[in-house]
Scaffold this motif. Structure first.
Motif, PDB file in Angstrom:
ATOM      1  N   HIS A 117      -5.601   6.173   9.778  1.00  0.00           N
ATOM      2  CA  HIS A 117      -6.379   4.962  10.027  1.00  0.00           C
ATOM      3  C   HIS A 117      -7.835   5.320  10.254  1.00  0.00           C
ATOM      4  CE1 HIS A 117      -7.124   5.400  14.335  1.00  0.00           C
ATOM      5  NE2 HIS A 117      -5.933   5.920  14.435  1.00  0.00           N
TER       6      HIS A 117
ATOM      7  N   SER B 190       0.388   8.067   6.806  1.00  0.00           N
ATOM      8  CA  SER B 190      -0.806   7.254   6.623  1.00  0.00           C
ATOM      9  C   SER B 190      -1.786   7.547   7.747  1.00  0.00           C
ATOM     10  CB  SER B 190      -0.448   5.767   6.604  1.00  0.00           C
ATOM     11  OG  SER B 190       0.122   5.404   7.822  1.00  0.00           O
TER      12      SER B 190
ATOM     13  N   ILE C   9     -13.090   5.408   3.132  1.00  0.00           N
ATOM     14  CA  ILE C   9     -12.744   4.076   3.635  1.00  0.00           C
ATOM     15  C   ILE C   9     -14.001   3.351   4.119  1.00  0.00           C
ATOM     16  CG2 ILE C   9     -11.360   2.791   5.292  1.00  0.00           C
ATOM     17  CD1 ILE C   9      -9.447   5.182   5.357  1.00  0.00           C
TER      18      ILE C   9
ATOM     19  N   ALA D  78       0.847  -1.191   0.000  1.00  0.00           N
ATOM     20  CA  ALA D  78       0.000   0.000   0.000  1.00  0.00           C
ATOM     21  C   ALA D  78       0.880   1.239   0.000  1.00  0.00           C
ATOM     22  CB  ALA D  78      -0.920  -0.013   1.219  1.00  0.00           C
TER      23      ALA D  78
ATOM     24  N   ASN E 139      -3.260   0.529   8.228  1.00  0.00           N
ATOM     25  CA  ASN E 139      -2.800   1.831   7.748  1.00  0.00           C
ATOM     26  C   ASN E 139      -3.251   2.099   6.325  1.00  0.00           C
ATOM     27  OD1 ASN E 139      -1.491   3.038   9.921  1.00  0.00           O
ATOM     28  ND2 ASN E 139       0.228   1.636   9.680  1.00  0.00           N
ATOM     29  N   PHE E 140      -3.837   3.266   6.131  1.00  0.00           N
ATOM     30  CA  PHE E 140      -4.202   3.697   4.798  1.00  0.00           C
ATOM     31  C   PHE E 140      -3.239   4.800   4.373  1.00  0.00           C
ATOM     32  CE2 PHE E 140      -7.943   1.557   6.199  1.00  0.00           C
ATOM     33  CZ  PHE E 140      -8.516   1.048   5.050  1.00  0.00           C
TER      34      PHE E 140
ATOM     35  N   THR F  92      -9.124  -2.902  12.981  1.00  0.00           N
ATOM     36  CA  THR F  92      -9.123  -2.053  11.785  1.00  0.00           C
ATOM     37  C   THR F  92      -8.461  -0.712  12.060  1.00  0.00           C
ATOM     38  OG1 THR F  92     -11.383  -1.493  12.349  1.00  0.00           O
ATOM     39  CG2 THR F  92     -11.072  -2.901  10.450  1.00  0.00           C
TER      40      THR F  92
ATOM     41  N   VAL G 210      -3.214   6.469  -2.235  1.00  0.00           N
ATOM     42  CA  VAL G 210      -4.668   6.412  -2.081  1.00  0.00           C
ATOM     43  C   VAL G 210      -5.289   5.393  -3.046  1.00  0.00           C
ATOM     44  CG1 VAL G 210      -6.762   7.820  -2.165  1.00  0.00           C
ATOM     45  CG2 VAL G 210      -4.631   8.809  -1.341  1.00  0.00           C
TER      46      VAL G 210
ATOM     47  N   VAL H  53      -7.019  -2.454   0.675  1.00  0.00           N
ATOM     48  CA  VAL H  53      -6.942  -2.506   2.133  1.00  0.00           C
ATOM     49  C   VAL H  53      -8.359  -2.540   2.723  1.00  0.00           C
ATOM     50  CG1 VAL H  53      -5.946  -1.436   4.178  1.00  0.00           C
ATOM     51  CG2 VAL H  53      -4.789  -1.204   1.998  1.00  0.00           C
ATOM     52  N   ALA H  54      -9.274  -1.766   2.120  1.00  0.00           N
ATOM     53  CA  ALA H  54     -10.647  -1.727   2.627  1.00  0.00           C
ATOM     54  C   ALA H  54     -11.322  -3.086   2.477  1.00  0.00           C
ATOM     55  CB  ALA H  54     -11.449  -0.654   1.888  1.00  0.00           C
TER      56      ALA H  54
ATOM     57  N   HIS I 287      -4.504   2.529  -3.503  1.00  0.00           N
ATOM     58  CA  HIS I 287      -4.520   1.185  -2.936  1.00  0.00           C
ATOM     59  C   HIS I 287      -5.559   1.010  -1.834  1.00  0.00           C
ATOM     60  CE1 HIS I 287      -0.233   1.603  -4.476  1.00  0.00           C
ATOM     61  NE2 HIS I 287      -0.815   0.712  -5.258  1.00  0.00           N
ATOM     62  N   TRP I 288      -6.285   2.060  -1.557  1.00  0.00           N
ATOM     63  CA  TRP I 288      -7.290   1.976  -0.489  1.00  0.00           C
ATOM     64  C   TRP I 288      -8.307   0.869  -0.700  1.00  0.00           C
ATOM     65  CZ3 TRP I 288      -9.007   7.369   1.778  1.00  0.00           C
ATOM     66  CH2 TRP I 288      -7.891   7.962   2.388  1.00  0.00           C
TER      67      TRP I 288
END
Lengths: 248, 231
Positions: free
Chosen positions: B67, B65, B193, A180, B57-58, B53, A183, A189-190, A185-186
Motif C-alpha cells: 500500500h 500486495s 503509485i 486488481a 491494496n496494490f 488510501t 501491477v 486503482v491509482a 492494474h495499478w
C-alpha cells in the motif's frame, strides 16, 4: 460518524475503566509505556508485574480477553522481525535445538517482543475502552494544541464517510468486472485514489462553507469539546454531500 | 512499517518526541498562514484521505500486495505544511485507536514518516521543478521522483536513530544495507503509485494540486476554434 457508533476497536461498556476520564487514561498509557521502555530487558520478573497490571486493568474493564488477542495481529510483521534477530545479531553464540543463535540477539528479541507486546495490549485497552470523542476531550485537557485536536476531530468524524466512499468505488469497479491482480492494474486503482482525493478535498471545502454559514470564525468556541457542541457544526454538513455513489 | 514501543531506547524516543512536537508546531503555524480558518476541515479531510488510501491494496504479484505510504503524495497535493499535519494526525490516530506504532514511538514515527519522508520528498519535487521547464504534464513525474527518494530517506533516518538508540546488537552496516535495499524497492512502488495518483488528479482538477501551482501560473490561455482546427 454518528454519536453512537464509536470506532471499530471500541468495545461498548460501562466499567470503571470505561468511565475513567480519557486524559487520565492517555497520560497513564504514556507514562506506563515510558517506564516499560526504560526498563532493562534483563529484569525479567518486572515484566511479569507489568503484564499482571495490564491483565488486571483488562479484567476490570470487562472487555473479553479474546477481543484484545484477536486485534493483536497488527503486531505480526514486527514479531517476524524480532524472531529474525537471534540469527542476524553478532556476538557469542549458543546452540538451541541445533540452531546457532546469537546470545545478545536472543535477549534483544525477548526485549522487543516483551515491550512491543505490552505496548500493543496497553494501546488496544485504551482504544477498546475510550470513545473517540472522549479521547478528543482528553487530548484537549492534556494541552494538545486546540488546532491539532480539531483536525483530529474532523479526521475521526469523516473516517467512516470517506472509507465508505472508497468502498462504494471498489464495489463499482468490481461490478464492472475489475479485479486488481497484478501491477498492470495499478493505474485503475491509482485513479480511484485520485478521485477519492478530489472528493475528500471538495468535501473539506463544503464542510468549511457549512461551518462558515453557521458562524464559524476560525476556532470552535471554548468548551467545544463537549460532544453536543463539536458534533453540531460539521456533521450537519455531511448529508448534503453523501450521494456520490452512482458516479464512481 | 511503524516503529513499535521498545524498539528504540527511552532517551531517543523522548528526543524524537521533542523534534516531532516542534515540527508539528511549526507546520500548524505555517498551514494556518496558508489555509487560514480552512485549516481544520481541510487538514482533517486530507488526513482521512491519506488514511483511506493506505487501505487501498496494490497487488505486487504472487498473492501479495502493498500500500501507499502517502507522505510525498500529500506534500505534492496539498503542500508540505498541511501534508505534515495530515500525516502526523494519521499516525496519531493509528497509535491511539489502532495500536499501530507504539505510543512512546509516536515521536519517532512522526519524525521519520511525516517530517523526514515528507520534507525530503517535497524538496526533491520542488528542486526538480525549479530547474526543469514548468509544465503541468511534468508534475506527476516530479512527484514520483520525490516519492522515490522519500522512502529510502526515511529508512536511512531510521538507521541513524537506531545507531543512537537501538536496543538490539545488529551490525549497523548490515542494517543500513538491508534497510536501504528493501526501501529502495518499496520506493519504486511508492513512486509509480504516487505518479499515477497525482497524474489522475492533475488531469481532472489541476487547480487542486498544490505542487502544480507554479506550472499553472505560467500557463497561457490557448484559444482553440473550429477555424483554427480546419486551417
Amino acid at each position: 460518524m454518528g454519536a453512537g457508533h464509536g470506532h471499530k476497536l471500541h468495545y461498548h461498556g460501562h466499567s470503571v475503566v470505561h468511565r475513567a476520564p480519557a486524559h487520565l487514561k492517555v497520560a497513564s498509557l504514556l507514562v506506563f509505556m515510558l517506564v516499560v521502555v526504560a526498563t532493562s530487558r534483563t529484569w525479567f520478573p518486572v515484566f511479569g508485574v507489568y503484564l499482571a497490571l495490564l491483565v488486571a486493568v483488562i479484567a476490570a474493564s470487562k472487555v473479553p480477553p479474546l477481543y484484545i488477542v484477536k486485534r493483536m495481529v497488527v503486531e505480526v510483521p514486527f514479531v517476524v522481525f524480532a524472531l529474525l534477530m537471534p540469527f542476524v545479531a553478532t556476538g557469542p553464540r549458543v546452540d538451541v535445538l541445533g540452531l546457532s543463535l546469537a546470545e545478545d540477539g536472543l535477549l534483544a528479541a525477548w526485549g522487543l517482543l516483551a515491550k512491543g507486546t505490552l505496548g500493543v495490549v496497553a494501546s488496544l485497552t485504551l482504544a477498546a475502552t475510550t470513545e473517540p470523542r472522549d479521547l478528543l476531550a482528553g487530548l484537549e485537557r492534556l494541552r494538545v494544541p486546540h488546532q491539532l485536536v480539531q483536525i483530529l476531530g474532523f479526521m475521526i468524524r469523516y473516517l467512516d464517510v470517506v472509507t465508505e466512499e472508497m468502498r462504494r468505488m471498489r464495489v463499482a469497479r468490481e461490478s464492472r468486472g475489475f479485479s486488481a491482480r497484478s501491477v498492470r492494474h495499478w493505474p485503475v486503482v491509482a485513479r480511484s485514489a485520485g478521485a477519492l482525493f478530489i472528493r475528500s478535498y471538495e468535501r473539506g471545502e463544503r464542510v468549511h462553507l457549512a461551518m462558515l454559514s453557521r458562524g464559524y470564525t476560525g476556532s470552535l468556541t471554548p468548551g467545544a469539546t463537549t460532544p453536543g457542541a463539536t458534533n453540531a457544526t460539521p456533521t450537519t454538513a455531511a448529508p448534503s454531500s453523501t450521494t456520490p455513489g452512482n458516479h464512481a | 512499517m511503524h516503529v513499535p514501543d521498545g524498539f528504540l531506547d527511552a532517551p531517543t524516543s523522548v528526543a524524537t518526541g521533542v523534534v516531532a512536537a516542534a515540527g508539528v508546531g511549526l507546520a500548524l503555524r505555517k498551514a494556518r498562514a496558508e489555509l487560514d480558518d480552512r485549516t481544520a476541515p481541510m487538514a482533517g479531510l486530507v488526513a482521512t484521505f491519506v488514511f483511506a488510501t493506505q487501505m487501498l491494496n496494490f497487488p505486487v504479484g504472487l498473492g501479495t500486495s502493498g500500500h501507499l505510504l502517502g507522505g510525498a503524495l500529500a506534500a505534492v497535493l496539498v503542500g508540505p505544511w498541511t501534508g505534515i499535519l495530515s500525516v502526523s494526525v494519521v499516525l496519531l490516530v493509528q497509535a491511539l485507536l489502532l495500536a499501530d506504532g507504539g505510543i512512546t514511538a509516536l515521536g519517532t514515527n512522526i519524525t521519520l514518516m511525516s517530517l523526514v519522508g515528507l520534507v525530503v520528498g517535497w524538496l526533491v519535487f520542488r528542486g526538480l521543478q525549479r530547474v526543469l521547464p514548468k509544465r503541468v504534464g511534468l508534475v506527476p513525474v516530479l512527484a514520483a521522483a520525490g516519492a522515490f527518494v522519500s522512502v529510502p530517506a526515511a529508512a536511512l533516518a531510521f538507521t541513524g536513530l537506531y545507531a543512537v538508540g537501538g536496543t538490539a546488537p545488529i551490525p549497523l552496516d548490515t542494517l543500513a544495507a538491508a534497510m536501504l535495499g528493501w526501501h529502495t524497492l518499496i520506493g519504486v512502488g511508492e513512486a509509480v503509485i504516487t505518479g499515477l495518483v497525482v497524474g489522475s488528479v492533475v488531469a481532472v482538477r489541476p487547480d487542486l494540486v498544490y505542487g502544480a501551482r507554479p506550472a499553472l501560473a505560467v500557463r497561457t490561455l490557448e484559444i482553440r476554434s473550429d477555424a483554427g482546427a480546419s486551417a
